[in-house]
Design a protein around this motif. Structure first.
Motif: not given
Length: 390
Positions: A236-261
């Motif tokens: 039952g925890w697996v969907p939550l873990l997948l969501a945590v991974f998804g939230i982390g991936s969104f945070a990573g893309v956001t961080l890249s948007g601020r620093l990649a340029d």
């Protein structure tokens, strides 16, 4: 950032959802269309192959069209094949629609990356890239669970209808806001763009992208058995873990948007080293539920921050080849998405357990860091020789 870029990101969200949502729909599809679950699983495989083949191929084809025409063609085709998929009673037709959807997705993403970077200032390619790729990460967070929920409530076909409907606003945004020439001063040429893609810097960046994305998807693919068999989570925890991974991936893309340029090299170097250390640490402490939860978020953030930055660096490395650059970047990252799970499956089948894919992820990142260091060393040596000759 122009609103149209976020609406293009909405289309990318729909496409990412389409690619990933079948993991929760396969049993229902198999039962409805009277095929086995492994046979239904081929729907995922052909999509991946279509992305790899379609990205560079359709990027070349699209050079004959204006960006508006190309985006509209690919997106409308994507919508139509999902409507056909939602209506068909035939598994063979559904399989064909997945191939066509992958080709449309690959072509759209290649052109969208190029068009988005032309719609912003020359120094904002990283921000534009992150805005588009944010759609993929949001698909992990919201699209895939929503598709699974729709499948449970109204059947798997409803998820296909939802993907088609979510794509429609982007069609109107393209008609309204994407110029026919998207700001181009020179008519695109396949020969000229292919010449630009021969640059060593770009080829190395594509290789690094494939390796880093391979590491990401190697670990992500086998997250569920790792969580239940090693970390001690209940299913039952697996969907939550997948969501945590998804939230982390969104945070990573956001961080890249601020620093990649502005600071791409420090982000890639520090992020790559942290990513390697994180995968190694994850393999050692995977038996701890708390450590797994924390590192899942951290590694997703680092993986997508580094990966998104590499995509933007492809576009910076070949400014004369934005469309083919986007196409080959899409292909390279999908090669990684196919390579990582395959290598992870090999080590699991060898009896090394569910921690072993994490070690494979660490090895792939280590290979990326080594390749990057060697390439940087060769560049410095070449500059030194050129300076001496001068």
């Amino acid at each position: 950032m122009p609103l149209v870029i976020y609406l293009l990101g909405l289309a990318v969200f729909a496409q990412g959802t389409s690619e990933l949502m079948l993991s929760g729909l396969l049993p229902d599809i198999a039962a409805d269309l009277r095929v086995s679950v492994p046979v239904a699983g081929s729907l995922t495989s052909v999509f991946a192959v279509g992305m790899i083949v379609g990205a560079p191929l359709l990027a070349i084809v699209s050079l004959r069209w204006s960006p508006r025409r190309a985006l509209l063609t690919f997106l409308i085709a994507f919508v139509l094949v999902h409507v056909i998929g939602a209506l068909t009673p035939s598994f063979g037709i559904l399989l064909a629609t997945r191939v066509l959807a992958a080709l449309a997705n690959a072509g759209f993403l290649a052109v969208a990356l190029a068009a988005a970077t032309r719609l912003v200032d020359p120094g904002a390619k990283g921000r534009a890239t992150s805005a588009l790729l944010g759609g993929v990460t949001l698909a992990c967070v919201a699209g895939v669970p929503a598709g699974a929920l729709l499948g449970q409530l109204w059947g798997w076909r409803s998820a296909f209808w939802a993907v088609a409907l979510v794509s429609v606003p982007a069609v109107f945004a393209i008609l309204r806001s994407v110029p026919a020439g998207a700001g181009e001063d020179v008519t695109p040429s396949a020969r000229r763009e292919l010449r630009a893609l021969r640059r060593p810097r770009l080829l190395v960046t594509l290789l690094l992208g494939a390796l880093v994305n391979g590491a990401t998807f190697c670990a992500f693919t086998y997250l569920a058995p790792l969580a239940t068999d090693v970390s001690g989570f209940t299913p039952g925890w697996v969907p939550l873990l997948l969501a945590v991974f998804g939230i982390g991936s969104f945070a990573g893309v956001t961080l890249s948007g601020r620093l990649a340029d502005t600071r791409p090299r420090p982000l890639l170097m520090a992020g790559g080293l942290a990513l390697l250390a994180g995968w190694a640490l994850f393999a050692f402490v995977a038996a701890s539920p708390t450590a797994t939860l924390v590192l899942l978020f951290v590694q997703a953030t680092l993986s997508f921050a580094v990966g998104s930055t590499l995509i933007s660096q492809v576009l910076y490395a070949a400014p004369e080849a934005p469309t083919l650059g986007g196409g080959f970047a899409t292909a390279a990252f999908n090669v990684g998405a196919a390579l990582g799970p395959w290598l992870g499956g090999i080590v699991i089948a060898s009896g090394l357990g569910y921690r072993s894919p994490i070690w494979v992820s660490a090895a792939l990142v280590a290979a990326a860091l080594l390749c990057g260091a060697l390439a940087a060393g060769l560049r410095r040596s070449h500059k030194a020789v050129s300076g001496s000759a001068a």
